[in-house]
Design a protein around this motif. Sequence first.
Motif, mmCIF file in Angstrom:
data_model
loop_
_atom_site.group_PDB
_atom_site.id
_atom_site.type_symbol
_atom_site.label_atom_id
_atom_site.label_comp_id
_atom_site.label_asym_id
_atom_site.label_seq_id
_atom_site.Cartn_x
_atom_site.Cartn_y
_atom_site.Cartn_z
ATOM 1 N N LEU A 1 -2.717 -3.023 -8.716
ATOM 2 C CA LEU A 1 -3.179 -1.799 -9.369
ATOM 3 C C LEU A 1 -4.698 -1.789 -9.472
ATOM 4 C CD1 LEU A 1 -2.600 0.829 -10.897
ATOM 5 C CD2 LEU A 1 -2.241 -0.527 -12.968
ATOM 6 N N ILE A 2 -5.274 -2.913 -9.859
ATOM 7 C CA ILE A 2 -6.728 -3.013 -9.992
ATOM 8 C C ILE A 2 -7.413 -2.789 -8.649
ATOM 9 C CG2 ILE A 2 -8.632 -4.584 -10.538
ATOM 10 C CD1 ILE A 2 -6.743 -5.916 -12.600
ATOM 11 N N VAL A 3 -6.903 -3.430 -7.602
ATOM 12 C CA VAL A 3 -7.503 -3.293 -6.269
ATOM 13 C C VAL A 3 -7.385 -1.853 -5.778
ATOM 14 C CG1 VAL A 3 -7.258 -3.954 -3.842
ATOM 15 C CG2 VAL A 3 -7.214 -5.709 -5.620
ATOM 16 N N SER A 4 -6.254 -1.213 -6.033
ATOM 17 C CA SER A 4 -6.067 0.192 -5.615
ATOM 18 C C SER A 4 -7.098 1.095 -6.272
ATOM 19 C CB SER A 4 -4.656 0.668 -5.980
ATOM 20 O OG SER A 4 -3.675 -0.084 -5.307
ATOM 21 N N ILE A 5 -7.346 0.889 -7.556
ATOM 22 C CA ILE A 5 -8.321 1.705 -8.291
ATOM 23 C C ILE A 5 -9.724 1.501 -7.728
ATOM 24 C CG2 ILE A 5 -9.431 2.022 -10.533
ATOM 25 C CD1 ILE A 5 -6.657 1.146 -11.745
ATOM 26 N N LEU A 6 -10.118 0.243 -7.547
ATOM 27 C CA LEU A 6 -11.462 -0.057 -7.057
ATOM 28 C C LEU A 6 -11.650 0.404 -5.605
ATOM 29 C CD1 LEU A 6 -12.036 -3.591 -8.630
ATOM 30 C CD2 LEU A 6 -12.843 -1.365 -9.457
ATOM 31 N N LEU A 7 -10.593 0.311 -4.798
ATOM 32 C CA LEU A 7 -10.661 0.800 -3.415
ATOM 33 C C LEU A 7 -10.923 2.304 -3.375
ATOM 34 C CD1 LEU A 7 -7.897 -0.902 -1.200
ATOM 35 C CD2 LEU A 7 -10.354 -0.712 -0.719
ATOM 36 N N LEU A 8 -10.210 3.044 -4.216
ATOM 37 C CA LEU A 8 -10.404 4.491 -4.266
ATOM 38 C C LEU A 8 -11.830 4.841 -4.693
ATOM 39 C CD1 LEU A 8 -7.171 6.099 -5.777
ATOM 40 C CD2 LEU A 8 -8.190 6.556 -3.556
ATOM 41 N N CYS A 9 -12.349 4.111 -5.680
ATOM 42 C CA CYS A 9 -13.711 4.372 -6.157
ATOM 43 C C CYS A 9 -14.742 4.110 -5.058
ATOM 44 C CB CYS A 9 -14.020 3.506 -7.371
ATOM 45 S SG CYS A 9 -13.126 3.995 -8.857
ATOM 46 N N ALA A 10 -14.586 2.991 -4.355
ATOM 47 C CA ALA A 10 -15.516 2.656 -3.273
ATOM 48 C C ALA A 10 -15.431 3.679 -2.144
ATOM 49 C CB ALA A 10 -15.216 1.250 -2.747
ATOM 50 N N PHE A 11 -14.207 4.048 -1.797
ATOM 51 C CA PHE A 11 -14.012 5.057 -0.752
ATOM 52 C C PHE A 11 -14.605 6.399 -1.187
ATOM 53 C CE2 PHE A 11 -11.464 8.432 1.221
ATOM 54 C CZ PHE A 11 -11.614 8.108 2.566
ATOM 55 N N GLY A 12 -14.413 6.740 -2.459
ATOM 56 C CA GLY A 12 -14.947 7.987 -2.978
ATOM 57 C C GLY A 12 -16.461 8.038 -2.905
ATOM 58 N N PHE A 28 -4.770 10.152 8.927
ATOM 59 C CA PHE A 28 -4.709 8.791 8.392
ATOM 60 C C PHE A 28 -5.594 8.639 7.156
ATOM 61 C CE2 PHE A 28 -3.724 7.909 12.976
ATOM 62 C CZ PHE A 28 -2.387 7.618 12.763
ATOM 63 N N GLY A 29 -6.743 9.301 7.150
ATOM 64 C CA GLY A 29 -7.603 9.260 5.970
ATOM 65 C C GLY A 29 -6.954 9.929 4.773
ATOM 66 N N VAL A 30 -6.291 11.054 5.000
ATOM 67 C CA VAL A 30 -5.591 11.770 3.931
ATOM 68 C C VAL A 30 -4.451 10.924 3.382
ATOM 69 C CG1 VAL A 30 -4.179 13.795 3.391
ATOM 70 C CG2 VAL A 30 -6.215 14.036 4.828
ATOM 71 N N VAL A 31 -3.685 10.298 4.270
ATOM 72 C CA VAL A 31 -2.567 9.445 3.841
ATOM 73 C C VAL A 31 -3.075 8.258 3.029
ATOM 74 C CG1 VAL A 31 -0.771 7.857 4.669
ATOM 75 C CG2 VAL A 31 -1.013 10.130 5.697
ATOM 76 N N PHE A 32 -4.209 7.691 3.430
ATOM 77 C CA PHE A 32 -4.801 6.563 2.697
ATOM 78 C C PHE A 32 -5.093 6.960 1.253
ATOM 79 C CE2 PHE A 32 -8.745 4.481 1.258
ATOM 80 C CZ PHE A 32 -8.337 3.159 1.256
ATOM 81 N N VAL A 33 -5.728 8.107 1.059
ATOM 82 C CA VAL A 33 -6.090 8.553 -0.288
ATOM 83 C C VAL A 33 -4.848 8.903 -1.109
ATOM 84 C CG1 VAL A 33 -7.295 10.328 -1.616
ATOM 85 C CG2 VAL A 33 -8.354 9.376 0.422
ATOM 86 N N ILE A 34 -3.972 9.717 -0.543
ATOM 87 C CA ILE A 34 -2.772 10.133 -1.275
ATOM 88 C C ILE A 34 -1.873 8.937 -1.558
ATOM 89 C CG2 ILE A 34 -0.686 11.540 -1.158
ATOM 90 C CD1 ILE A 34 -2.243 13.608 0.398
ATOM 91 N N GLY A 35 -1.795 7.999 -0.607
ATOM 92 C CA GLY A 35 -0.982 6.800 -0.802
ATOM 93 C C GLY A 35 -1.463 5.977 -1.988
ATOM 94 N N LEU A 36 -2.779 5.750 -2.085
ATOM 95 C CA LEU A 36 -3.318 4.975 -3.199
ATOM 96 C C LEU A 36 -3.160 5.717 -4.530
ATOM 97 C CD1 LEU A 36 -6.589 3.393 -1.734
ATOM 98 C CD2 LEU A 36 -4.444 2.243 -2.280
ATOM 99 N N LEU A 37 -3.420 7.021 -4.516
ATOM 100 C CA LEU A 37 -3.237 7.808 -5.741
ATOM 101 C C LEU A 37 -1.770 7.798 -6.183
ATOM 102 C CD1 LEU A 37 -5.562 10.853 -4.989
ATOM 103 C CD2 LEU A 37 -5.797 9.291 -6.917
ATOM 104 N N GLY A 38 -0.871 7.962 -5.215
ATOM 105 C CA GLY A 38 0.551 7.928 -5.527
ATOM 106 C C GLY A 38 0.982 6.584 -6.074
ATOM 107 N N TYR A 39 0.418 5.502 -5.520
ATOM 108 C CA TYR A 39 0.765 4.163 -5.994
ATOM 109 C C TYR A 39 0.304 3.960 -7.441
ATOM 110 C CZ TYR A 39 1.052 -0.921 -6.247
ATOM 111 O OH TYR A 39 1.356 -2.209 -6.630
ATOM 112 N N ILE A 40 -0.894 4.428 -7.765
ATOM 113 C CA ILE A 40 -1.420 4.296 -9.125
ATOM 114 C C ILE A 40 -0.539 5.055 -10.116
ATOM 115 C CG2 ILE A 40 -3.343 4.946 -10.639
ATOM 116 C CD1 ILE A 40 -5.205 4.374 -8.218
ATOM 117 N N VAL A 41 -0.170 6.284 -9.758
ATOM 118 C CA VAL A 41 0.690 7.086 -10.630
ATOM 119 C C VAL A 41 2.065 6.417 -10.780
ATOM 120 C CG1 VAL A 41 1.868 9.302 -10.887
ATOM 121 C CG2 VAL A 41 -0.507 9.239 -10.105
ATOM 122 N N PHE A 42 2.619 5.924 -9.670
ATOM 123 C CA PHE A 42 3.920 5.251 -9.704
ATOM 124 C C PHE A 42 3.886 4.016 -10.606
ATOM 125 C CE2 PHE A 42 6.482 1.755 -7.892
ATOM 126 C CZ PHE A 42 7.755 2.272 -8.105
#
Length: 394
Positions: A13-24, A277-291
């Motif tokens: 969960l922590i890595v997913s959050i930080l990955l999204l922030c860095a990508f953002g 693939f970029g869209v799936v990467f973002v939605i996948g991480l967001l979906g994982y965090i919510v899940f």
Amino acid sequence: MIKKMFKHYDYTLIVSILLLCAFGLVMVYSSSMVWAVMRFGYPSDFFFKKQAVWLAVSVLAFFVTMLFPYKAYKKFMVIFLLGSIFSLLVVLILGKTSNNATSWIEIAGFTFQPAEFVKLGLIIYLAAIYSKKQSYISHFTRGALPPLLIIGFIFGLVVIQPDLGTAMIIAATSGVVILCSGMKWQHILMLLLIGGTVISVVFFNLSDEQLSRFTGAYNPFSDPENSGYHLINSYLAIASGGLTGQGLGQSIQKYGFLPEPHTDFIMAVIAEELGFFGVVFVIGLLGYIVFKGFVTGIRCKETFGSLLAIGISGMVGIQTVINLGAVTGMLPITGVTLPFISYGGSSLLLLMISMGILVNISTFVNMRRKQQKTAEKQTSAEEVPFISNRFSRN
């Protein structure tokens, strides 16, 4: 205690959050560099540098709230509630107007949006108050009604800014917490009818500019130069991306064609530059965090922690749906940003504080589950000699 917590953190969960922030942060630079020069005459890295400062502050807040026991927030629920209401009243009096909405406060050159922090304050209040009312939650006027009046008051303060996007998130997130609070289904259905009536009243009192957003969303080609302009250019960006995109930094639509490419429509730029693939990467991480947030809420045996985790996860999920709905024409454009990705310091700070709280709840849940498993193993180990001794005596 801190050493024990480190062993039970949910690092995925922590890595997913930080990955999204860095990508953002990368995508804020890519999407805003042309906009900064063309629209404002700023250096190309102007928005990137501001977002980097906010990200540094937000990551620090994330790690601090990870360590702070979530149960302590329950003691300060009244402070969170009063602070939320006070900040919204200050906005009405001293707020800064931007894009036809008075939603901002400027202090020492920094602007922030109080309504962003109201979302978390209200979640904490609702989780705390409904956890206290569990013994009489089925009694509508005593258990359910008082918090609903507060939700309605806060909703009204945000609507008159006007900030319909944030108001929608506040209402929907509150609905998620209420749905999981243990309230009777009859009362929930009644609230849905009341909520539908309120939304209808709000809809019929929208300005012409606000109503045009519905035309722009559901029939953009009827007015391609005005109300449909945003969505048509979003379609062009998404369509030209294909599977792999045009390449990072190679978007055409961000050259003045796509309004607000670094905020509301950053997903369109991602689709154009990085493709499917970029869209799936973002939605996948967001979906994982919510899940993971909802799983944490379900596993948490303490009502306050459960409702708090569910409320935070619901907030992130609802904000994501509203943003993506606007980008794809499924919903009207409301100015809601994409969590962790879009430019915006207030939103990022609020989200990272919320994620810190969520990680802390997850940690305590994991610790409790580990203790239960250890206790079960000890019980099983004590039962085996007892059974074997019985057989040996026979």
